[in-house]
Write an enzyme that holds these catalytic residues in place. Structure first.
Site, PDB file in Angstrom:
ATOM      1  N   ASP A   9      11.066   8.941 -10.034  1.00  0.00           N
ATOM      2  CA  ASP A   9      11.668   7.505 -10.393  1.00  0.00           C
ATOM      3  C   ASP A   9      13.009   8.095 -11.056  1.00  0.00           C
ATOM      4  OD1 ASP A   9       9.601   6.744  -8.968  1.00  0.00           O
ATOM      5  OD2 ASP A   9       8.595   5.896 -10.694  1.00  0.00           O
ATOM      6  N   ASP A 131       3.018  -3.082  -2.885  1.00  0.00           N
ATOM      7  CA  ASP A 131       2.659  -2.946  -4.366  1.00  0.00           C
ATOM      8  C   ASP A 131       1.677  -4.112  -4.750  1.00  0.00           C
ATOM      9  OD1 ASP A 131       4.187  -0.617  -4.088  1.00  0.00           O
ATOM     10  OD2 ASP A 131       5.945  -1.739  -4.871  1.00  0.00           O
TER      11      ASP A 131
END
Length: 242
Positions: A9, A131
């Site tokens: 990330d 998600d």
């Protein structure tokens, strides 16, 4: 065997990990994204999962130079997400070296547009990023929640050839407390034609072994690597035994 997909990330060109998707709970790591990708390449992995967290907030890709450097130097497949809000953004990440695009917010909020991309670019290049938080799909870098369930969302796109889904249980993400085994088992049973990637909560190799026993095809591992709960040698042994 289940495929391990290491996660990177990115905020401002640096490796970070969030806890439960909270930008305020950010931990920055010393290694550069390119250095990390090269280490993973040496471990024999096939692909890297990369998320442009700046892009997720800005609703446009921000760290394209990092993507290009990682893709060119490593030669690995790169699945890339964050800020893919229109066709120009989608084209920009493919031009920078991404092999698959992870699309979350658009798929939830503009399903007709994601359907168009599935048909135009093909199912092999499109990953549905679904998600989940408290049973509902979250969007915009996990900052907003919808009333949509993941099963409803997958059902929308199956007729259009949807093949790949990454499901992150946000409540487990970055917590190092193990993934939601029941959630992924249910999804795989409900949609056997879909290739699911497990994301969120992986804390040790035992979690991966159990997911493998459950028949899940792919798993993303991030914080457990940075926190040295899973070593590069663990990943090398697993990847070379596939």
């Amino acid at each position: 065997m289940i495929e391990i997909v290491p996660a990177i990330d990115i905020i401002e060109g640096r490796c970070v990990r969030l806890t439960k998707g909270d930008y305020a709970e950010k931990k920055v790591y010393d290694a550069s994204p390119v250095d990390m990708v090269m280490q993973y390449a040496d471990c024999g992995v096939k692909r890297i999962h990369m998320v442009d967290l700046d892009g997720a907030k800005a609703s446009r890709p921000v760290n394209l130079r990092t993507l290009e450097a990682c893709a060119v130097k490593s030669g690995l497949e790169v699945e890339w997400g964050g800020g893919i809000a229109d066709a120009d953004a989608l084209k920009s990440i493919f031009d920078a070296g991404a092999t698959q695009a992870i699309v979350g917010s658009v798929a939830a909020l503009k399903p007709e547009l994601f359907r168009e991309w599935l048909l135009r670019f093909g199912a092999e290049k499109m990953l549905l990023g679904s998600d989940v938080k408290d049973g509902a799909v979250a969007v915009k870098g996990w900052q907003e929640q919808t009333a949509l369930t993941i099963s409803e969302q997958i059902g929308w796109f199956l007729p259009d050839g949807l093949k790949y889904v990454i499901c992150t249980d946000i409540s487990r993400d970055g917590m190092l407390q193990g993934p939601s085994f029941e959630l992924y088992s249910r999804l795989q049973e409900e949609f056997p034609q879909v290739v699911f990637t497990v994301s969120g909560g992986i804390s040790k190799m035992d979690d991966i072994v159990r997911l493998n026993e459950l028949g899940l095809p792919k798993v993303i591992v991030g914080k457990a690597i940075y926190e040295k709960r899973i070593s590069l040698e663990d990943i090398r042994k697993w990847s070379l035994s596939e």
